[in-house]
Design an enzyme around this catalytic site. Structure first.
Site, PDB file in Angstrom:
ATOM      1  N   LYS A   1       0.853   9.186  18.627  1.00 58.85           N
ATOM      2  CA  LYS A   1       0.786  10.389  19.477  1.00 58.85           C
ATOM      3  C   LYS A   1       1.529  10.174  20.795  1.00 58.85           C
ATOM      4  O   LYS A   1       0.955  10.338  21.892  1.00 58.85           O
ATOM      5  CB  LYS A   1      -0.676  10.770  19.754  1.00 58.85           C
ATOM      6  CG  LYS A   1      -1.506  11.009  18.497  1.00 58.85           C
ATOM      7  CD  LYS A   1      -1.399  12.425  17.985  1.00 58.85           C
ATOM      8  CE  LYS A   1      -2.229  12.588  16.711  1.00 58.85           C
ATOM      9  NZ  LYS A   1      -1.727  13.619  15.823  1.00 58.85           N
TER      10      LYS A   1
ATOM     11  N   GLU B   1      -0.656  -1.349  -6.722  1.00 58.49           N
ATOM     12  CA  GLU B   1      -1.269  -0.132  -7.254  1.00 58.49           C
ATOM     13  C   GLU B   1      -0.181   0.866  -7.601  1.00 58.49           C
ATOM     14  O   GLU B   1       0.072   1.200  -8.734  1.00 58.49           O
ATOM     15  CB  GLU B   1      -2.142   0.541  -6.176  1.00 58.49           C
ATOM     16  CG  GLU B   1      -3.334  -0.207  -5.736  1.00 58.49           C
ATOM     17  CD  GLU B   1      -3.983   0.509  -4.556  1.00 58.49           C
ATOM     18  OE1 GLU B   1      -5.178   0.299  -4.347  1.00 58.49           O
ATOM     19  OE2 GLU B   1      -3.308   1.270  -3.846  1.00 58.49           O
TER      20      GLU B   1
ATOM     21  N   GLY C   1      -7.180   0.802  -2.214  1.00 53.65           N
ATOM     22  CA  GLY C   1      -7.248  -0.560  -2.739  1.00 53.65           C
ATOM     23  C   GLY C   1      -7.106  -1.624  -1.669  1.00 53.65           C
ATOM     24  O   GLY C   1      -7.127  -2.818  -1.983  1.00 53.65           O
TER      25      GLY C   1
ATOM     26  N   GLY D   1       0.820  -1.213   0.000  1.00 49.08           N
ATOM     27  CA  GLY D   1       0.000   0.000   0.000  1.00 49.08           C
ATOM     28  C   GLY D   1       0.846   1.251   0.000  1.00 49.08           C
ATOM     29  O   GLY D   1       2.066   1.212   0.182  1.00 49.08           O
ATOM     30  N   ILE D   2       0.173   2.360  -0.173  1.00 55.65           N
ATOM     31  CA  ILE D   2       0.837   3.647  -0.200  1.00 55.65           C
ATOM     32  C   ILE D   2       1.274   4.008   1.223  1.00 55.65           C
ATOM     33  O   ILE D   2       0.679   3.576   2.189  1.00 55.65           O
ATOM     34  CB  ILE D   2      -0.110   4.710  -0.788  1.00 55.65           C
ATOM     35  CG1 ILE D   2       0.635   6.001  -1.079  1.00 55.65           C
ATOM     36  CG2 ILE D   2      -1.318   4.938   0.113  1.00 55.65           C
ATOM     37  CD1 ILE D   2      -0.213   6.991  -1.854  1.00 55.65           C
ATOM     38  N   GLY D   3       2.364   4.767   1.321  1.00 57.54           N
ATOM     39  CA  GLY D   3       2.738   5.316   2.617  1.00 57.54           C
ATOM     40  C   GLY D   3       4.081   4.847   3.102  1.00 57.54           C
ATOM     41  O   GLY D   3       4.689   3.918   2.564  1.00 57.54           O
ATOM     42  N   SER D   4       4.526   5.487   4.154  1.00 55.45           N
ATOM     43  CA  SER D   4       5.886   5.296   4.644  1.00 55.45           C
ATOM     44  C   SER D   4       6.111   3.905   5.226  1.00 55.45           C
ATOM     45  O   SER D   4       7.178   3.323   5.060  1.00 55.45           O
ATOM     46  CB  SER D   4       6.190   6.343   5.708  1.00 55.45           C
ATOM     47  OG  SER D   4       6.083   7.631   5.145  1.00 55.45           O
ATOM     48  N   VAL D   5       5.118   3.377   5.927  1.00 58.61           N
ATOM     49  CA  VAL D   5       5.318   2.094   6.586  1.00 58.61           C
ATOM     50  C   VAL D   5       5.485   0.981   5.551  1.00 58.61           C
ATOM     51  O   VAL D   5       6.456   0.215   5.581  1.00 58.61           O
ATOM     52  CB  VAL D   5       4.169   1.778   7.564  1.00 58.61           C
ATOM     53  CG1 VAL D   5       4.342   0.398   8.151  1.00 58.61           C
ATOM     54  CG2 VAL D   5       4.097   2.825   8.662  1.00 58.61           C
TER      55      VAL D   5
ATOM     56  N   ASN E   1      -7.981   9.194   4.798  1.00 61.17           N
ATOM     57  CA  ASN E   1      -7.803   9.257   3.341  1.00 61.17           C
ATOM     58  C   ASN E   1      -8.929   8.512   2.615  1.00 61.17           C
ATOM     59  O   ASN E   1      -9.651   9.084   1.825  1.00 61.17           O
ATOM     60  CB  ASN E   1      -6.463   8.650   2.939  1.00 61.17           C
ATOM     61  CG  ASN E   1      -5.287   9.361   3.587  1.00 61.17           C
ATOM     62  OD1 ASN E   1      -5.297  10.581   3.746  1.00 61.17           O
ATOM     63  ND2 ASN E   1      -4.287   8.604   3.984  1.00 61.17           N
TER      64      ASN E   1
END
Lengths: 504, 504
Positions: B404, B290, B384, B265-269, B380
């Site tokens: 946090k 994707e 997908g 998936g999208i993102g830093s992790v 967001n």
């Protein structure tokens, strides 16, 4: 016995015939059994019963994997006998349900198209014994299943040993109805070549390795009849709302009068809804479903349905007598497939099914609970509803707007368990009306669901919740500390209604 | 201009070249626009910007359908300008997010493989204008997309009018990378003939009807670079846990050292997790995803990945310069597909992907919230993740165990919004460890998740909840009145921890 032996066309297997007790004696504590059976149809009967008998003298536990629910009180008796460790992927028995909810058995609630994939991939414990009901065994080593296919072909392919139950109470005319197709492992697989409901893509029986057959047992026992409740005013109203929805789809040109292949879930509501189509204007319908219930045969009789594909036939006693007594006239309109194929996302999306399943409750945003009473107690299981809802052209959930004499609202602020998310639910229907949620944002959905589907006695309470939620904001407004207030009301004073002790 | 015109190979279209303002002037209040763009890549830039300008003098609202998120601050500017009525199926902009949560825009959060199907079926409002970025237009009327394909081919096929933005800042060498395949309507569809990651099944561009082209606009503007955060200790730990899991799969023979096609998936992790494979023993990997992020190109450079299929290329500025400056060396290892194909359940299940997506939170039974902060505020969108999680061979969700500064636990008693149900989640991973949930009943899942994945500071609180829930019984034990206590703690005193005002 001689007549029974004739059903084993490969005579080299005749020497494997044993009694059910002997076959049951091979099963050891800790083993995993893969049983035939889907919605009370085509279940292995004799060996499970013999196992239950054996448990009177001996302590053991086994894992029970099936197609779906079993009939003949097998789940009840196994549960009472305390021989079940893990059960999957679906069951409907009241006693087993009670014991699952008490933590006596581990129950794994799976999408019905997923179990085969997990067995094939070696993710679940290896099946020690596949125990599968058959009409007969062919000369070239195929098992001809009876009234369901379920997961039997996968169990037989991947089990260490096979026990076959030849059931002479099942009509031999079922031979030729089945279409067995077993996908290769993932990554080495071709497209499933099914593009029409009536396509045949496999074999008429389940091929097996004769080396793996430990025993063949004879049995003579009908399937348990289904327990369909007759339609009532509310289910008839729901059927009419659903027909209005479909009529609207035809009117705007998204469907023709042949609609699209229909899937209808198990149970009285879905059955009633299908039944309601008999008097509709829709013609030349097809069914691509899991279970073929009474209503499918009524629609065939009425000339409304031209072809029905399923993975089991589960009928009331009356319809069973009629259909199995006249199987010749239905044979060219029916096919029975493995549940992996009847429920396969690839096929469901390709064909673009109209999918009708029953909800236990849904929330004001369209998230559906199909399984857990008040979020905790398992009813039956998700079954195939997720396979269909995610991939259908039109994913419809039906439920009466209230239960228990009005003490339960089926529409709640927050579903106490989510089986189908807002992303997968197109339309919800109650006897009050339907809400078409396609293309709507959550705030639009809430208005429509409360207005069209909730029972009048709960509308104000739902609106009050929603209005308070709106003051908090968000894409999907909620008041989390009150999100389950309907359910806690019910637990505390027997009704989801506020300020009312009880309605009846 | 002359050089730009050379990119329109069919010279009969040259007369359609207009300025962005003129093109924007055709768009009327209430219209629906289908924009190219997926994860900040290949978005139509000039006409949306001109629309934002126009909004300074004029009131209007439009529906904005895209592939996924847009770059170039387009969502931000459109949102600030107040011109967005309904937005779907995904976005990531902070300003638009704020306005969605305030109820200013209607946002429909869809599975990314579903939007095309709904446009094709006529379920969503008709697209008035498809506005699509291109490298060039071929002589035989195909649009060559740029860095994403998204939903562009469906928008172009079903829109009333087409506006093409030819972006000379996008490298011409991208031509030949795309593979455009548009399924027929449901019920008249053949199997999608893709059986290997590298298969080409369509055309190198999007065919269009020249009669529908209203205008062609020239633009010269790079995509927005991605905003990847560098891996930290926790994401590196997660990567190592995930590699341990995969190593175990190889050891027991369920995977080889080539694993299976990977989706991340999208993102830093997810990016960090993929990055972690560079130093692993796995070889000859393939990607079927994707978004192709930085890590995919690092894996190609390291000789670990032999082929990558995606629907967009979204890179940091540094990687963009490197990759687009040396496109020749990547061209034979890449393909870009429509998002319907990159995310199609048929293909995901056939190939048997390993799917890695990010969770916002998950509950002790493995239900995943991907989208809604505290159950209400949209982050967001599901993107997908649902397409992949449902159908993958191995469906993995990753998240840090806290957020946090420890005030938020990502593992909660009850997910405050459910995007992925227990049925669709195989493995959950935090920096603490992983829980392999396959084949486990809910009570088994809870033990494993609390033990392996929760942060030590929340373990006791989660165990206390679970133990109280066990006294109530059920398949999925809960204490409904306390199910959201972690979230209400957070709302009330800034931390999910009990009896603590704040940690920092």
């Amino acid at each position: 016995m001689k007549k029974n032996l004739e059903r084993i066309k490969n005579s080299s297997l005749h020497s494997l015939v044993v009694g059910a007790n002997e076959a049951a004696s091979w099963i050891q504590d800790g083993m995993t059994l893969g049983l035939s059976g889907f919605t009370r149809a085509g279940d292995a009967k004799a060996v499970p019963m013999a196992l239950v008998e054996r448990a009177k003298d001996e302590f053991f536990k086994v894992n029970i994997f099936t197609g779906a629910s079993l009939g003949s009180d097998i789940d009840k008796l196994m549960s009472e006998a305390g021989i079940v460790n893990k059960r999957l992927p679906f069951q409907v028995d009241a006693t087993m349900r009670k014991n699952i909810n008490a933590g006596e058995h581990l129950f794994v609630d799976q999408h019905l198209s997923h179990t085969s994939e997990m067995v094939r991939a070696g993710v679940l414990p290896t099946v020690d014994f596949a125990i599968v009901e058959a009409i007969s065994i062919t000369e070239d080593n195929m098992i001809i299943p009876t009234t369901s296919v379920g997961n039997s072909s996968t169990f037989i392919k991947h089990a260490n040993h096979i026990i076959i139950e030849i059931n002479s109470a099942q009509p031999e005319l079922l031979e030729g109805l089945h279409d067995v197709y077993e996908p290769e492992v993932q990554g080495h697989r071709l497209p499933i070549p099914l593009t029409k409901v009536q396509d045949r893509i496999g074999t008429i029986g389940i091929p097996f390795d004769p080396e793996k057959v430990r025993g063949i047992v004879f049995v003579n026992q009908q399937d348990s009849p289904s327990l369909i409740v007759a339609p009532d005013q509310e289910t008839e109203d729901m059927a009419q709302h659903l027909i209005s929805l479909l009529r609207e789809e035809v009117k705007v040109g998204r469907l023709t009068e042949n609609l699209a292949p229909i899937q209808a879930g198990i149970g009285s509501v879905a059955n009633a809804v299908l039944h309601g189509m008999i008097d509709s204007e829709f013609e030349d319908l097809t069914i691509y479903s899991e279970v073929l219930q009474d209503s499918v045969f009524e629609l065939i009789d009425a000339g409304k349905v031209t072809f029905a594909s399923g993975c089991s036939i589960t009928l009331s006693q009356e319809t069973m007598d009629r259909v199995f007594g006249n199987l010749e006239q239905y044979r060219d309109k029916l096919v029975l497939r493995p549940q992996e194929i009847s429920n396969h996302p690839e096929i469901i999306r390709r064909l673009g099914l109209i999918s009708i399943n029953t909800a236990l409750e849904f929330d004001i945003y369209g998230n559906v609970n199909s399984t857990h009473v008040s979020g905790t107690k398992m009813m039956n299981g998700i079954g195939g509803s997720g396979d269909f809802a995610r991939n259908a052209r039109l994913s419809i959930f039906v439920t009466k707007s209230t239960a228990k004499g009005g003490n339960i609202s089926s529409i709640v602020p927050f579903a106490a368990h989510v089986d189908h998310t807002e992303h997968d639910v197109d339309v919800v229907v109650t006897e009050q009306g339907y809400a078409d949620l396609r293309g709507l944002a959550p705030r639009e959905r809430a208005e429509l669901i409360i207005n069209n589907c909730a029972h009048p006695m709960y509308k104000e309470q739902l609106r009050n919740y929603y209005e308070e939620a709106l003051t908090r904001g968000g894409q999907t407004p909620h008041v989390l500390e009150k999100a389950f207030s309907f359910h806690t009301n019910l637990a505390e004073h027997g009704s989801m209604l506020e300020k009312v002790e009880s309605l009846v």
